[in-house]
Design a protein around this motif. Sequence first.
Motif, PDB file in Angstrom:
ATOM      1  N   PHE A   1       0.783  -0.994   0.015  1.00 17.31           N
ATOM      2  CA  PHE A   1       0.129  -0.459   0.097  1.00 17.31           C
ATOM      3  C   PHE A   1       0.947   1.385  -0.047  1.00 17.31           C
ATOM      4  CE2 PHE A   1      -2.861  -2.869   2.618  1.00 17.31           C
ATOM      5  CZ  PHE A   1      -3.804  -2.864   1.079  1.00 17.31           C
ATOM      6  N   PHE A   2       1.993   1.272   1.097  1.00 19.90           N
ATOM      7  CA  PHE A   2       2.856   2.368   0.984  1.00 19.90           C
ATOM      8  C   PHE A   2       3.779   2.508  -0.918  1.00 19.90           C
ATOM      9  CE2 PHE A   2       1.566   1.244   5.487  1.00 19.90           C
ATOM     10  CZ  PHE A   2       1.478   2.143   5.841  1.00 19.90           C
ATOM     11  N   ILE A   3       4.158   1.783  -0.381  1.00 16.69           N
ATOM     12  CA  ILE A   3       5.013   1.497  -1.903  1.00 16.69           C
ATOM     13  C   ILE A   3       4.410   1.725  -2.746  1.00 16.69           C
ATOM     14  CG2 ILE A   3       6.153   0.207  -3.882  1.00 16.69           C
ATOM     15  CD1 ILE A   3       7.547  -1.878  -1.375  1.00 16.69           C
ATOM     16  N   ASN A   4       3.088   1.537  -3.467  1.00 19.11           N
ATOM     17  CA  ASN A   4       2.066   2.148  -4.909  1.00 19.11           C
ATOM     18  C   ASN A   4       1.978   3.292  -4.240  1.00 19.11           C
ATOM     19  OD1 ASN A   4       1.952  -0.345  -5.913  1.00 19.11           O
ATOM     20  ND2 ASN A   4       0.472  -1.569  -5.022  1.00 19.11           N
ATOM     21  N   ALA A   5       1.579   4.242  -3.666  1.00 17.69           N
ATOM     22  CA  ALA A   5       0.859   5.126  -2.896  1.00 17.69           C
ATOM     23  C   ALA A   5       1.960   6.321  -3.442  1.00 17.69           C
ATOM     24  CB  ALA A   5       0.948   5.555  -1.706  1.00 17.69           C
ATOM     25  N   PHE A   6       3.017   6.192  -2.964  1.00 16.66           N
ATOM     26  CA  PHE A   6       4.244   6.398  -3.253  1.00 16.66           C
ATOM     27  C   PHE A   6       4.774   6.516  -4.775  1.00 16.66           C
ATOM     28  CE2 PHE A   6       9.228   6.612  -4.522  1.00 16.66           C
ATOM     29  CZ  PHE A   6       9.852   7.197  -3.840  1.00 16.66           C
ATOM     30  N   ARG A   7       4.772   5.253  -5.418  1.00 17.01           N
ATOM     31  CA  ARG A   7       5.011   5.610  -7.035  1.00 17.01           C
ATOM     32  C   ARG A   7       4.205   6.413  -7.431  1.00 17.01           C
ATOM     33  NH1 ARG A   7       6.135  -1.140  -7.273  1.00 17.01           N
ATOM     34  NH2 ARG A   7       8.503  -0.939  -7.143  1.00 17.01           N
ATOM     35  N   GLN A   8       2.458   6.087  -6.933  1.00 14.71           N
ATOM     36  CA  GLN A   8       1.372   6.556  -7.440  1.00 14.71           C
ATOM     37  C   GLN A   8       1.412   8.436  -7.682  1.00 14.71           C
ATOM     38  OE1 GLN A   8      -1.152   6.170  -9.239  1.00 14.71           O
ATOM     39  NE2 GLN A   8      -0.218   3.966  -9.163  1.00 14.71           N
ATOM     40  N   ALA A   9       1.918   9.024  -6.333  1.00 17.25           N
ATOM     41  CA  ALA A   9       2.097   9.763  -5.430  1.00 17.25           C
ATOM     42  C   ALA A   9       3.645  10.630  -6.807  1.00 17.25           C
ATOM     43  CB  ALA A   9       2.996  10.225  -4.338  1.00 17.25           C
ATOM     44  N   ARG A  10       4.557  10.038  -6.931  1.00 16.63           N
ATOM     45  CA  ARG A  10       5.354  10.346  -7.676  1.00 16.63           C
ATOM     46  C   ARG A  10       5.587  10.588  -8.786  1.00 16.63           C
ATOM     47  NH1 ARG A  10      10.111   6.285  -8.374  1.00 16.63           N
ATOM     48  NH2 ARG A  10       8.869   5.071  -9.266  1.00 16.63           N
ATOM     49  N   ASN A  11       4.237  10.073  -9.635  1.00 16.94           N
ATOM     50  CA  ASN A  11       3.559  10.656 -11.082  1.00 16.94           C
ATOM     51  C   ASN A  11       1.937  11.914 -11.451  1.00 16.94           C
ATOM     52  OD1 ASN A  11       5.411   8.471 -12.834  1.00 16.94           O
ATOM     53  ND2 ASN A  11       5.305   7.373 -11.378  1.00 16.94           N
ATOM     54  N   GLY A  12       2.292  11.657  -9.657  1.00 15.19           N
ATOM     55  CA  GLY A  12       1.358  12.850  -9.830  1.00 15.19           C
ATOM     56  C   GLY A  12      -0.180  12.620  -9.397  1.00 15.19           C
ATOM     57  N   LYS A  13      -0.571  11.516  -9.152  1.00 14.41           N
ATOM     58  CA  LYS A  13      -1.381  10.987  -9.080  1.00 14.41           C
ATOM     59  C   LYS A  13      -1.775   9.944  -7.675  1.00 14.41           C
ATOM     60  CE  LYS A  13      -1.054   8.969 -13.602  1.00 14.41           C
ATOM     61  NZ  LYS A  13      -2.173   9.135 -14.110  1.00 14.41           N
TER      62      LYS A  13
END
Length: 755
Positions: free
Chosen positions: A153-165
């Motif tokens: 959950f934390f890894i995916n949230a970080f990756r989404q945030a890094r791409n502005g999502k």
Amino acid sequence: MESNIVTPDKTIIQPAVKEQKASLPVTGMSCASCALSVESMVGAQPGVSQAAVNFASQTLQVSYDPDKVTLTDIQRNVQDIGFDLIIDQENAQEKQEEAQQNHYLALKKRTIAAAILTIPVFIIGMFFMDMPYGNWVMMVLSAPVLFYFGRSFFINAFRQARNGKANMDTLVSMSTGIAFGFSVFNTFFPEFWHERGLHPHVYFEAAAVVIVFIMLGKLLEERAKSNTSTAIKKLMGLQPKTVWRVEGGIEREVAISEVQKGDLLLVRAGEKIPVDGEVAQGSSYVDEAMISGEPVPVAKHKGDKVYAGTINQKGSFRFVAEKVGIETMLAQIIKMVQEAQGSKAPVQKLVDKIAGIFVPVVLVIALISFTAWLTLGGDNALTQGLLAMVTVLVIACPCALGLATPTAIMVGVGKGAENGILIKDAESLEQAHKVNAIILDKTGTITEGKPVVTDILWADGVEPRKQNLQTLLLSLELQSEHPLAEAVVRHLKDQKVRSLELDNFDSLTGLGVKASLQGNRYLAGNSKLLKEEGVRITPELTIQAEALRAEAKTVIFFSENTDAVALIAIADRIKQSSAAAIRTLQERGIEVYMLTGDNQQTAASVAAQVGIRNYRAEVLPSDKAAFVKELQEKGKVVAMVGDGINDSHALAQADVSIAMGKGSDIAIDVAKMTLISSDLQQIPKALNLSKQTVRAIKQNLFWAFIYNLIGIPVAAGVLYPLYGFLLDPMIAGAAMALSSVSVVINSLRLKVQKI
């Protein structure tokens, strides 16, 4: 890279871009919003002209310019947001299946381990919150739940945030992460709150329970997701691996990959025909149910066409290979099924649509409440602002939202199984209540799917000798190789008729059989055989035969010496419940169509008997799928009901696909619903179940949000200026838990509802 072309008049012509297309398996997707993320990331890459991700088949269809971007670049782009592509096309499907299976098993292990650690945290947090060192125990147990088992959950949230999502993982990670961090602070520094006259609450149990519940929801979704490759594998298994090739009069077994057009091949009794071709020598009966859907094997003689995957019955023959490899009809059916499964648009779940708006709105409200308290608060502005922000995130945590769909679906699927309706995935259960056009295959769906004796009518005056004549008829048909003879044998054996030995048996191709006993001659076959043998058929039997043929029944005559003594009618009998089920569907305003590979007369007769006005006869597998598409283009939500290999393409194309439980394994694998009893009365029940389940999902979403709609403003502190009331995070956690309980209880109501 291609160089420019310079013409004699110095004009520079740039070569046309040679765009390439690829279909690539995607791994790691767990929801429809994941598919949208992959699609948008790939589509935004320079050099990619088109990208479409199918969540159902877990594939990416991409059109790209190889001079500007490579598949490796596209793969790297997808990996950046937490997913992956299989770009090595060799054994790609097997690799995708293996990756999906490994993902499911890993998720299952993580969910079980997280649940084991969460149970004591929940018990301590809810019932023994004042026990010595209770906060420390909960912190130690809940930390691995969040940051090891729930790390995705934390890894995916970080990756989404890094791409502005932002997606559901964003809200899960922020709410649980802040609740955990806030609780850790309160565990280490309780005096910070004591000095301000406040009790240092901890929310370890809320954070851990949320993670476990969401993981459980994802696990249920993974388990419910259908694996369409099984059907493709079974279709491929219809083609034999080796074949007998005749070279210079010598038969030699070779691999099917070695077969070329023009080769002379041998097919023995019971073997599958390896490729499409034309009979050169010999004759036999071939089971072509995979193409026509019809139960009666077809006679094959010199010059007749044969098709790969069909099964030779009793005789052997040689044929010339005409279509091999991907050109065969079997290969085309496989290709059509794959394309139909891959062409469906991903289902945009209602939950994902709401989450797309809900997540950023909650984050904004949490920040606004914190800022407002800092700006407008009094002496404890920082404390109360922090409490308000945590409370907003805790009460908004999407536990109930994550459970809303899977709990209703799982109860609905269980309810279906109890009633003999096996449902493979959520999509079909959600779609079924919208169906306004149903296509029924004839053989095995409306009818029983095998030829049976419906009538034996005896000539006048032979009744006293009926028992002896039945014995002679059974003895005659026992030696016949004709498929219809098996129906007669079955019927007579069921009536305990015994057989005896006959003399001078002879099989007459295309006509029937004859034999003798004690100087008497006996025939069983068509009217042409009796005419050639000088046998007289009474006017009464002739009239009865015509009446039976008008009902689409096949008539066999049985004669003794020069007189016909009986006629036997054989047909694929209509199921008792078919007419009533079709009438029920029509009364609901659903258009019912019948498609069959059988002839026009038989189709018209069956349609009339069950009350179907719209039907088509002599249709091929591709025709059925094309008809499904034709209705879909008219805006219809189409359900296809079938039982055979020949229905698999149409089943894959339909919005809702339903297989008969007594049908072929391939039809069952392709279809998303299976009626165990093969009773069409189950179809209205399946539509009712869909309606009830969708209603429960919508109710669940209401319960999931009503707490948020009321609780979020209160948690943010809107009542504080008026009433001095600020929602305690503990109450927020209880409200969040109560919304989950409401969702589960509402889903369980489906169990007691009638369908």
